[in-house]
Motif scaffolding. Structure first.
Motif, PDB file in Angstrom:
ATOM      1  N   SER A   1       0.841  -1.186   0.000  1.00 17.16           N
ATOM      2  CA  SER A   1       0.000   0.000   0.000  1.00 17.16           C
ATOM      3  C   SER A   1       0.878   1.238   0.000  1.00 17.16           C
ATOM      4  CB  SER A   1      -0.917   0.034   1.231  1.00 17.16           C
ATOM      5  OG  SER A   1      -1.779  -1.078   1.262  1.00 17.16           O
TER       6      SER A   1
ATOM      7  N   ASP B   1      -8.389   4.534 -15.090  1.00 18.11           N
ATOM      8  CA  ASP B   1      -7.871   3.334 -14.418  1.00 18.11           C
ATOM      9  C   ASP B   1      -7.230   2.366 -15.406  1.00 18.11           C
ATOM     10  OD1 ASP B   1     -10.369   3.067 -11.751  1.00 18.11           O
ATOM     11  OD2 ASP B   1      -8.535   4.238 -11.917  1.00 18.11           O
TER      12      ASP B   1
ATOM     13  N   SER C   1      -4.056  -1.307  -8.207  1.00 18.06           N
ATOM     14  CA  SER C   1      -5.358  -0.674  -8.057  1.00 18.06           C
ATOM     15  C   SER C   1      -5.184   0.584  -7.223  1.00 18.06           C
ATOM     16  CB  SER C   1      -6.371  -1.624  -7.410  1.00 18.06           C
ATOM     17  OG  SER C   1      -5.960  -2.006  -6.115  1.00 18.06           O
ATOM     18  N   ARG C   2      -6.213   1.404  -7.173  1.00 16.14           N
ATOM     19  CA  ARG C   2      -6.122   2.620  -6.375  1.00 16.14           C
ATOM     20  C   ARG C   2      -7.465   3.055  -5.843  1.00 16.14           C
ATOM     21  NH1 ARG C   2      -4.610   7.311 -10.845  1.00 16.14           N
ATOM     22  NH2 ARG C   2      -6.423   7.009 -12.230  1.00 16.14           N
ATOM     23  N   ASP C   3      -7.392   3.824  -4.777  1.00 18.39           N
ATOM     24  CA  ASP C   3      -8.545   4.457  -4.179  1.00 18.39           C
ATOM     25  C   ASP C   3      -8.297   5.953  -4.304  1.00 18.39           C
ATOM     26  OD1 ASP C   3     -10.439   5.655  -2.519  1.00 18.39           O
ATOM     27  OD2 ASP C   3     -10.406   4.006  -1.081  1.00 18.39           O
ATOM     28  N   ASN C   4      -8.949   6.577  -5.268  1.00 16.75           N
ATOM     29  CA  ASN C   4      -8.696   7.988  -5.534  1.00 16.75           C
ATOM     30  C   ASN C   4      -9.079   8.888  -4.360  1.00 16.75           C
ATOM     31  OD1 ASN C   4      -7.637   7.653  -8.144  1.00 16.75           O
ATOM     32  ND2 ASN C   4      -9.688   7.610  -9.047  1.00 16.75           N
TER      33      ASN C   4
ATOM     34  N   LYS D   1      -8.724   8.338  -1.311  1.00 15.52           N
ATOM     35  CA  LYS D   1      -7.679   8.260  -0.295  1.00 15.52           C
ATOM     36  C   LYS D   1      -6.290   8.536  -0.849  1.00 15.52           C
ATOM     37  CE  LYS D   1     -10.169   4.889   2.536  1.00 15.52           C
ATOM     38  NZ  LYS D   1     -10.107   3.541   3.162  1.00 15.52           N
TER      39      LYS D   1
ATOM     40  N   THR E   1      -4.497   6.634  -2.533  1.00 21.27           N
ATOM     41  CA  THR E   1      -3.773   5.429  -2.149  1.00 21.27           C
ATOM     42  C   THR E   1      -3.703   4.473  -3.326  1.00 21.27           C
ATOM     43  OG1 THR E   1      -4.485   5.633   0.157  1.00 21.27           O
ATOM     44  CG2 THR E   1      -3.690   3.477  -0.557  1.00 21.27           C
TER      45      THR E   1
ATOM     46  N   TYR F   1      -2.368   0.486  -4.497  1.00 19.75           N
ATOM     47  CA  TYR F   1      -2.071  -0.832  -3.971  1.00 19.75           C
ATOM     48  C   TYR F   1      -1.387  -1.675  -5.038  1.00 19.75           C
ATOM     49  CZ  TYR F   1      -5.729   0.662  -0.726  1.00 19.75           C
ATOM     50  OH  TYR F   1      -6.492   1.374   0.164  1.00 19.75           O
TER      51      TYR F   1
END
Length: 115
Positions: free
Chosen positions: A21, A55, A70-73, A75, A77, A79
């Motif tokens: 992460s 993405d 992958s990502r969490d926009n 946050k 963040t 991965y």
């Protein structure tokens, strides 16, 4: 100022899995693209995987089919799910986030894969 902090590295046996992460600390901004690079001693830093607009993803040939980015926009963040790890995956893994045409780098997290 923005700082990127990697976590999730460690020692794992060949065939095992790790999930890395990379999260932003300090000022929260949106990075696009984001990616993972790695560098082994005596070798050049290489792109492992990146995720960009819509993405869309790109992977190094050596990790295709084994790694997933992958990502969490929300946050900021990113991965990196690493499966079927091989000893040659051993390296320091760095995350990168691009904002306003400037690349921010994390300090790296060590991944060691034993045979």
């Amino acid at each position: 100022q923005v700082h990127l902090v990697e976590s999730g590295g460690g020692l794992v046996q060949a065939g095992g899995s790790l999930r890395l992460s990379c999260a932003a600390s300090g000022t929260i901004i949106r990075f696009n693209p984001m990616g993972w690079y790695r560098q082994a001693p005596g070798k050049q830093r290489e792109l492992v995987a990146s995720i960009g607009s819509g993405d869309s993803t790109n992977y190094a040939d050596s990790v295709k089919g084994r790694f997933t980015i992958s990502r969490d926009n929300a946050k900021n963040t990113v991965y990196l799910q690493m499966n079927i790890l091989k000893p040659e995956d051993t390296a320091v893994y760095y995350c990168q986030g691009v904002h306003a045409f400037y690349a921010y780098w994390g300090q790296g997290t060590q991944v060691t894969v034993s045979s």
